[in-house]
Design a protein around this motif. Structure first.
Motif, mmCIF file in Angstrom:
data_model
loop_
_atom_site.group_PDB
_atom_site.id
_atom_site.type_symbol
_atom_site.label_atom_id
_atom_site.label_comp_id
_atom_site.label_asym_id
_atom_site.label_seq_id
_atom_site.Cartn_x
_atom_site.Cartn_y
_atom_site.Cartn_z
ATOM 1 N N GLU A 10 0.830 -1.203 0.000
ATOM 2 C CA GLU A 10 0.000 0.000 0.000
ATOM 3 C C GLU A 10 0.865 1.254 0.000
ATOM 4 O O GLU A 10 0.601 2.202 -0.751
ATOM 5 C CB GLU A 10 -0.922 -0.006 1.224
ATOM 6 C CG GLU A 10 -1.881 1.191 1.260
ATOM 7 C CD GLU A 10 -2.789 1.154 2.477
ATOM 8 O OE1 GLU A 10 -4.012 1.051 2.304
ATOM 9 O OE2 GLU A 10 -2.259 1.234 3.611
ATOM 10 N N TYR A 43 0.592 0.487 -4.545
ATOM 11 C CA TYR A 43 -0.129 -0.597 -5.214
ATOM 12 C C TYR A 43 -1.545 -0.728 -4.665
ATOM 13 O O TYR A 43 -1.789 -0.470 -3.487
ATOM 14 C CB TYR A 43 0.594 -1.933 -4.991
ATOM 15 C CG TYR A 43 1.901 -2.062 -5.729
ATOM 16 C CD1 TYR A 43 1.938 -2.547 -7.039
ATOM 17 C CD2 TYR A 43 3.101 -1.704 -5.116
ATOM 18 C CE1 TYR A 43 3.142 -2.664 -7.716
ATOM 19 C CE2 TYR A 43 4.315 -1.826 -5.790
ATOM 20 C CZ TYR A 43 4.326 -2.297 -7.087
ATOM 21 O OH TYR A 43 5.517 -2.413 -7.757
ATOM 22 N N GLN A 44 -2.461 -1.100 -5.548
ATOM 23 C CA GLN A 44 -3.781 -1.515 -5.094
ATOM 24 C C GLN A 44 -3.606 -2.914 -4.509
ATOM 25 O O GLN A 44 -3.133 -3.824 -5.181
ATOM 26 C CB GLN A 44 -4.765 -1.575 -6.265
ATOM 27 C CG GLN A 44 -6.146 -2.082 -5.880
ATOM 28 C CD GLN A 44 -7.048 -2.342 -7.090
ATOM 29 O OE1 GLN A 44 -6.554 -2.698 -8.162
ATOM 30 N NE2 GLN A 44 -8.336 -2.151 -6.926
ATOM 31 N N ASP A 89 -6.417 2.152 2.978
ATOM 32 C CA ASP A 89 -7.390 2.085 1.894
ATOM 33 C C ASP A 89 -8.044 0.709 1.842
ATOM 34 O O ASP A 89 -7.502 -0.272 2.368
ATOM 35 C CB ASP A 89 -6.712 2.379 0.544
ATOM 36 C CG ASP A 89 -6.133 3.791 0.501
ATOM 37 O OD1 ASP A 89 -6.743 4.683 1.116
ATOM 38 O OD2 ASP A 89 -5.070 3.968 -0.126
ATOM 39 N N ALA A 106 -8.906 -2.736 0.496
ATOM 40 C CA ALA A 106 -8.259 -3.721 -0.379
ATOM 41 C C ALA A 106 -9.310 -4.641 -0.994
ATOM 42 O O ALA A 106 -10.438 -4.743 -0.496
ATOM 43 C CB ALA A 106 -7.250 -4.542 0.415
ATOM 44 N N LYS A 120 -12.803 -3.599 -11.266
ATOM 45 C CA LYS A 120 -12.330 -2.957 -10.029
ATOM 46 C C LYS A 120 -10.813 -2.895 -9.939
ATOM 47 O O LYS A 120 -10.266 -2.247 -9.041
ATOM 48 C CB LYS A 120 -12.882 -3.716 -8.817
ATOM 49 C CG LYS A 120 -14.391 -3.600 -8.648
ATOM 50 C CD LYS A 120 -14.851 -4.324 -7.388
ATOM 51 C CE LYS A 120 -16.358 -4.199 -7.204
ATOM 52 N NZ LYS A 120 -16.819 -4.914 -5.990
ATOM 53 N N LYS A 168 -6.999 -1.884 -10.757
ATOM 54 C CA LYS A 168 -6.233 -0.749 -11.273
ATOM 55 C C LYS A 168 -5.056 -1.295 -12.075
ATOM 56 O O LYS A 168 -4.872 -2.503 -12.209
ATOM 57 C CB LYS A 168 -5.769 0.121 -10.107
ATOM 58 C CG LYS A 168 -6.932 0.739 -9.318
ATOM 59 C CD LYS A 168 -6.445 1.600 -8.169
ATOM 60 C CE LYS A 168 -7.635 2.194 -7.409
ATOM 61 N NZ LYS A 168 -7.197 3.026 -6.257
ATOM 62 N N VAL A 223 -1.096 -3.361 -9.323
ATOM 63 C CA VAL A 223 -1.705 -4.227 -8.316
ATOM 64 C C VAL A 223 -0.633 -5.002 -7.548
ATOM 65 O O VAL A 223 0.300 -5.553 -8.138
ATOM 66 C CB VAL A 223 -2.684 -5.233 -8.965
ATOM 67 C CG1 VAL A 223 -3.314 -6.132 -7.905
ATOM 68 C CG2 VAL A 223 -3.764 -4.504 -9.757
#
Length: 279
Positions: free
Chosen positions: A108, A112-113, A134, A136, A149, A151, A154
């Motif tokens: 994070e 990265y998502q 955020d 996850a 969903k 990005k 990742v």
């Protein structure tokens, strides 16, 4: 009847460590509490309860004594709540789970998502999610991956007890969308070895027996994995669940236990198999 087991059976390091820490706390003679099962095994849960470990619904129910943090870990928010109380804390979080918590936060912070492969309702996953600022994504398998969903950047980690095969499928699905992927392999080495042993055994025997709790995530995954390679696979919690009818015509049996299955349960199953085989 041939009875085959892997060389290493019994509980994993994390479970043994958690049980040892809990037993040490109980030996001090002060009230000890836990918010749920220490590990997912009814035999271990029952023995600790008999020694005085008290299960409560919430941290708020702990008024004094000692709080045992489960092997699955907790979120920083829950930890902060505990530290405001005048109680002793025994942290039995599995070190491998702790590494997964750190890995998720690192991804994070690197932008990265975060995508976690695991069971969204499992205590371990809830604890990991609590370490993130955020939201996850959590998926159990590749079919749950919602490409809309995702990005372009990742980062993936895995529930420490998840199936390696399922994780490979998720990675392949994410690659369809993401331009940049970073993977931190957080699956426990002991779990990977058990899965490899399970696959090998399942292909060599007439009947495959998986020993462990029906609400143990890693045991359920072992059963599913074994069934893929041997349709004649059953799961039992202990030797009492073993039925002679299931052994009709069986000349070879493979036995494997989950990460929280004590070796004594495996030995009891072997003993009963030999007894049935002599009849």
């Amino acid at each position: 009847m041939r009875i085959l087991t892997p060389k290493k059976i019994g509980c994993c390091f994390g479970v043994n460590r958690a049980v040892k820490l809990t037993e040490e706390a109980l030996s001090k003679g002060v009230p000890a509490y836990i918010t749920g099962e220490l590990v997912h095994n009814d035999t271990i849960t029952r023995k600790l309860s008999e020694r005085g470990l008290r299960e409560v619904k919430s941290i708020n129910d702990v008024k004094g004594g000692t709080l045992i943090i489960r092997a699955h870990g907790i979120s920083p928010e829950e930890r902060a709540k505990v530290e405001t109380k005048r109680i002793e804390i025994v942290d039995a979080t599995c070190p491998i789970v702790r590494q997964a918590q750190i890995a998720a936060k690192k991804l994070e912070e690197e932008g990265y998502q975060v995508l976690i492969v695991g069971d969204k309702d499992h205590a371990e996953i809830k604890g990991i999610l609590g370490h993130l600022s955020d939201k996850a994504l959590v998926v159990a398998n590749h079919k749950e991956v919602d490409q809309a969903k995702l990005k372009y950047k990742v980062g993936l980690i895995f529930q420490t007890t998840h199936s390696v095969e399922l994780c490979r499928d998720v990675v392949a699905e994410v690659m369809r969308v993401a331009h940049e992927i970073k993977i931190i392999n957080t699956i426990c080495a002991d779990i990977r070895k058990r899965q490899e042993d399970a696959v090998k055994l399942a292909q060599e025997v007439d009947l495959m027996i998986v020993v462990g709790s029906h609400h143990s995530s890693n045991t359920l995954k072992l059963k599913k994995l074994c069934h893929k390679y041997n349709k004649n696979t059953i799961q039992i919690e202990n030797s009492k669940d073993l039925k002679p009818a299931e052994l009709k015509g069986v000349k070879s049996v493979g036995i494997i236990g989950g990460a929280s299955t004590p070796d004594i349960l495996i030995e009891e199953v072997k003993k009963k198999l030999r007894k049935i085989g002599r009849k």
